[in-house]
Design a protein around this motif. Structure first.
Motif, mmCIF file in Angstrom:
data_model
loop_
_atom_site.group_PDB
_atom_site.id
_atom_site.type_symbol
_atom_site.label_atom_id
_atom_site.label_comp_id
_atom_site.label_asym_id
_atom_site.label_seq_id
_atom_site.Cartn_x
_atom_site.Cartn_y
_atom_site.Cartn_z
ATOM 1 N N VAL A 390 0.848 -1.203 0.000
ATOM 2 C CA VAL A 390 0.000 0.000 0.000
ATOM 3 C C VAL A 390 0.878 1.245 0.000
ATOM 4 C CG1 VAL A 390 -1.807 1.248 1.248
ATOM 5 C CG2 VAL A 390 -1.802 -1.255 1.253
ATOM 6 N N GLY A 391 1.872 1.243 0.890
ATOM 7 C CA GLY A 391 2.792 2.382 0.940
ATOM 8 C C GLY A 391 3.552 2.552 -0.366
ATOM 9 N N LYS A 392 3.922 1.424 -0.977
ATOM 10 C CA LYS A 392 4.718 1.490 -2.209
ATOM 11 C C LYS A 392 3.938 2.126 -3.359
ATOM 12 C CE LYS A 392 8.066 -1.239 -4.758
ATOM 13 N NZ LYS A 392 8.570 -2.584 -5.080
ATOM 14 N N LYS A 393 2.611 1.896 -3.384
ATOM 15 C CA LYS A 393 1.798 2.499 -4.452
ATOM 16 C C LYS A 393 1.839 4.016 -4.371
ATOM 17 C CE LYS A 393 -1.298 -1.397 -5.210
ATOM 18 N NZ LYS A 393 -2.619 -1.984 -4.937
ATOM 19 N N PHE A 394 1.738 4.552 -3.155
ATOM 20 C CA PHE A 394 1.829 6.012 -2.986
ATOM 21 C C PHE A 394 3.247 6.488 -3.308
ATOM 22 C CE2 PHE A 394 -2.036 5.227 -0.573
ATOM 23 C CZ PHE A 394 -2.806 6.340 -0.870
ATOM 24 N N TYR A 395 4.236 5.717 -2.900
ATOM 25 C CA TYR A 395 5.639 6.060 -3.151
ATOM 26 C C TYR A 395 5.913 6.147 -4.654
ATOM 27 C CZ TYR A 395 10.765 5.708 -2.815
ATOM 28 O OH TYR A 395 12.116 5.936 -2.912
ATOM 29 N N GLU A 396 5.421 5.160 -5.397
ATOM 30 C CA GLU A 396 5.658 5.137 -6.850
ATOM 31 C C GLU A 396 4.943 6.277 -7.576
ATOM 32 O OE1 GLU A 396 4.485 1.151 -7.723
ATOM 33 O OE2 GLU A 396 6.494 0.331 -7.337
ATOM 34 N N GLN A 397 3.877 6.794 -6.944
ATOM 35 C CA GLN A 397 3.186 7.956 -7.517
ATOM 36 C C GLN A 397 3.833 9.269 -7.072
ATOM 37 O OE1 GLN A 397 -0.976 6.061 -6.381
ATOM 38 N NE2 GLN A 397 -1.293 7.966 -7.496
ATOM 39 N N LYS A 398 4.952 9.142 -6.348
ATOM 40 C CA LYS A 398 5.672 10.296 -5.794
ATOM 41 C C LYS A 398 4.835 11.068 -4.767
ATOM 42 C CE LYS A 398 8.566 10.892 -9.921
ATOM 43 N NZ LYS A 398 9.560 9.929 -9.451
ATOM 44 N N LEU A 399 3.889 10.373 -4.150
ATOM 45 C CA LEU A 399 3.095 10.956 -3.061
ATOM 46 C C LEU A 399 3.808 10.574 -1.754
ATOM 47 C CD1 LEU A 399 -0.427 10.023 -4.453
ATOM 48 C CD2 LEU A 399 0.557 12.326 -4.341
ATOM 49 N N PHE A 400 4.967 11.221 -1.550
ATOM 50 C CA PHE A 400 5.889 10.773 -0.509
ATOM 51 C C PHE A 400 5.367 11.020 0.908
ATOM 52 C CE2 PHE A 400 8.783 11.709 -4.168
ATOM 53 C CZ PHE A 400 9.090 10.374 -4.441
ATOM 54 N N LYS A 401 4.653 12.122 1.103
ATOM 55 C CA LYS A 401 4.107 12.424 2.440
ATOM 56 C C LYS A 401 3.139 11.320 2.863
ATOM 57 C CE LYS A 401 1.380 15.891 4.931
ATOM 58 N NZ LYS A 401 0.626 17.161 4.809
ATOM 59 N N GLN A 402 2.278 10.915 1.936
ATOM 60 C CA GLN A 402 1.295 9.862 2.233
ATOM 61 C C GLN A 402 1.985 8.507 2.411
ATOM 62 O OE1 GLN A 402 0.903 12.200 -0.202
ATOM 63 N NE2 GLN A 402 -0.713 13.385 0.818
ATOM 64 N N ALA A 403 2.974 8.229 1.568
ATOM 65 C CA ALA A 403 3.717 6.971 1.701
ATOM 66 C C ALA A 403 4.374 6.889 3.078
ATOM 67 C CB ALA A 403 4.776 6.870 0.607
ATOM 68 N N ALA A 404 4.962 8.003 3.520
ATOM 69 C CA ALA A 404 5.626 8.022 4.831
ATOM 70 C C ALA A 404 4.638 7.728 5.958
ATOM 71 C CB ALA A 404 6.296 9.377 5.046
ATOM 72 N N ALA A 405 3.431 8.279 5.861
ATOM 73 C CA ALA A 405 2.413 8.057 6.902
ATOM 74 C C ALA A 405 2.077 6.573 7.032
ATOM 75 C CB ALA A 405 1.160 8.866 6.577
#
Length: 554
Positions: A390-405
């Motif tokens: 789940v985190g990786k999907k946000f990370y790959e979209q460059k949504l880093f703040k959300q991935a970090a959460a």
């Protein structure tokens, strides 16, 4: 008149024998997990002979197995007014007390049940032990203690040994569990579950091949014993997860054996729910959606169906249905909410918040989803295992703040199979979130979390070179000169230790390291600074930054 009395007594004796026989048949049906069949038999006995407290107790226990505590309580209360086996119903009420977290009330009920038991009686002790074992929060040590009393008066009683096996198994004492199950089957070779449990122990030890052989021995004795096929299904499921090469084959076998189990038990709502639970484990969400809709046809108001509809709707991308189903389920205080319910609700909200096309996030919906996921992890820490992707999907979209959460929740479990990778992605997410073009000033508190995350990776896996370079970059944002030097030096050391090929492959990063170490030394140790800028020029003679820095230092 005497003949009439004798005839009447004979009829009563025959009726009593029939009732006892029917109770025994009901017990066999319960053991075979044919719960609807057992309920029908026991209701018939309770209706025709209200004095049979034992039948009421067994019926109440079936309802407890099906998580219908209110119906269980009704039959336990009814059973108390009986004569035969009436005191057993105190034990049923005691288990309900345990499920409510009231151990004192439970013990009072257990004491009433065991008061004045005959010296050679073990039935009440076994029933109390089973209540401790089957409670929502099992107490295996209390079960073992009371079973030792029963064992003292009847050492080779098959049911005492079987219950001891269950208690030791729950208490993670495999050797004692094995001995008890073996003793139970030797004492009564019709007690097929005792033999099956020997296979269950092998499954728990990850000796999957040997477990399957043990189950096949059970099938050779009793081919229509349903629970053994459920154990086969679960064994192949775990085997598949531990043997990725054969995962697909073993999961298909698991699903086939579960269908066999269903065919030998019943297709009641309760059995379908258990099947649905297995489909969740096997990640067969299409089949889960089909099963959920079949359950809905059987019982439109049963709240647990909302759980399965929610899970399958999420996995099949019907997000609004998933959110509504799970919110409706969780909001009902009568439902037993589990960690996975909050996890799926949170994941559904995360998916709804994420607009993949515009690469934007609806932050309030996202935050609500994160709060639900935190609740799920507080209830059961292993829920963190489902967060990496789940985190990786946000990370790959460059949504880093959300991935970090998301990764910040994932790393709260040091036992997670993804612990190191999650820490690496947590550190990276925070680092990249603080190097966005629109960032005016980096967040030092967040960056310290990134530094700690990279530290955990480096500590557990000292040869993971990227942990050092990202830790160095993070400390560069924190303007921590000693740490910049330290972690860039660590990076260079680890790469050099891997040999010339690795050094060549990472030439650009080594130059980055030398230039940043040189810059950090520039204000405190010019000799050291020159040394590192010259190291850069030794591998890249035209490097502008190093050349310019050396001119400045002169």
């Amino acid at each position: 008149m005497n003949k009439l009395k004798i005839f009447s007594f004979a009829l009563l004796t025959a009726a009593g024998a029939t009732q006892a026989q029917d109770v025994d048949q009901a017990k066999k049906a319960i053991d075979a997990e044919q719960f609807e069949k057992a309920k029908a038999m026991l209701k018939s006995i309770v209706q025709s002979k209200p004095a049979n407290g034992r039948a009421a107790f067994l019926l109440g226990n079936v309802y407890l197995k099906q998580d219908v505590a209110d119906s269980a309580q009704i039959y336990f209360q009814k059973g108390l007014s009986g004569s035969e086996g009436a005191k057993l119903n105190y034990i049923g009420l005691g288990q309900i007390d345990l499920d409510k977290g009231n151990a004192t009330a439970a013990k009072s009920n257990f004491d009433l049940a065991t008061k004045d038991v005959k010296k050679k009686d073990t039935e009440e002790y076994v029933a109390v032990a089973n209540a401790y074992i089957n409670a929502d929060k099992p107490d295996y040590k209390s079960a073992i203690a009371i079973l030792n009393k029963a064992k003292a008066v009847d050492p080779m009683n098959a049911y005492v040994q079987l219950a001891l096996g269950d208690a030791f198994y729950g208490d993670k004492n495999q050797n004692e569990a094995y001995a008890a199950y073996r003793n139970a089957f030797q004492a009564d070779n019709t007690l097929i579950r005792a033999k099956m449990q020997l296979g269950v122990l092998l499954k728990g030890a990850k000796a999957y091949n040997e477990a399957v052989k043990a189950y096949n021995e059970v099938i050779a004795i009793s081919p229509n014993y349903g629970p053994v096929y459920r154990e086969l299904a679960e064994t192949y499921y775990y085997w598949g997860n531990n043997d990725p090469k054969n995962y697909t084959e073993y999961i298909q076998k698991a699903l086939g054996f579960y269908e066999k189990y269903m065919s030998l038990t019943d297709y009641s709502l309760a059995s379908r729910m258990r099947h649905a639970d297995f489909l969740i484990l096997a990640k067969d969400y299409k089949a889960l959606e089909v099963e959920a809709n079949k359950m809905k046809e059987l019982d439109k108001v049963n709240p647990r169906i909302l759980r399965y509809l929610g899970y399958s709707a999420y996995e099949n991308d019907n997000i609004d249905v998933a959110i509504k189903s799970l919110q409706d389920f969780i909001s009902n205080p009568a439902n037993k909410v589990i960690a996975r319910d909050y996890l799926y609700l949170g994941l559904s909200k995360l998916k709804k918040s994420n607009n993949a096309e515009t690469k934007t996030v609806d932050q309030p919906t996202f935050d609500s989803g994160v709060a639900d996921i935190k609740k799920s992890v507080e209830m059961e820490i292993t829920m963190t295992n489902d967060l990496s992707e789940v985190g990786k999907k946000f990370y790959e979209q460059k949504l880093f703040k959300q991935a970090a959460a998301i990764y910040e929740i994932a790393v709260t479990n040091p036992e997670s199979k993804n612990f190191l990778l999650d820490n690496f992605y947590l550190g990276n997410s925070i680092y990249y979130d603080n190097t966005r073009k629109d960032v005016v000033k980096p967040d030092p508190i967040a960056l310290q979390k990134a530094d700690a995350a990279f530290g955990k990776v480096a500590e557990a896996s000292p040869t993971t070179q990227d942990a050092y370079i990202f830790r160095a970059r993070t400390n560069r944002l924190l303007e921590n000169e000693p740490n910049i030097i330290k972690y860039y030096e660590d990076y260079v050391r680890v790469v050099n230790e891997k040999g010339a090929e690795e050094v060549t492959k990472n030439k650009a990063k080594i130059i980055e390291a030398y230039n940043n170490i040189g810059s950090s030394y520039a204000n405190t140790d010019k000799t050291k600074a020159k040394e590192y800028f010259n190291k850069t020029l030794a591998i890249d003679a035209t490097n502008e930054f190093a050349t310019s820095a050396l001119k400045t230092l002169k």
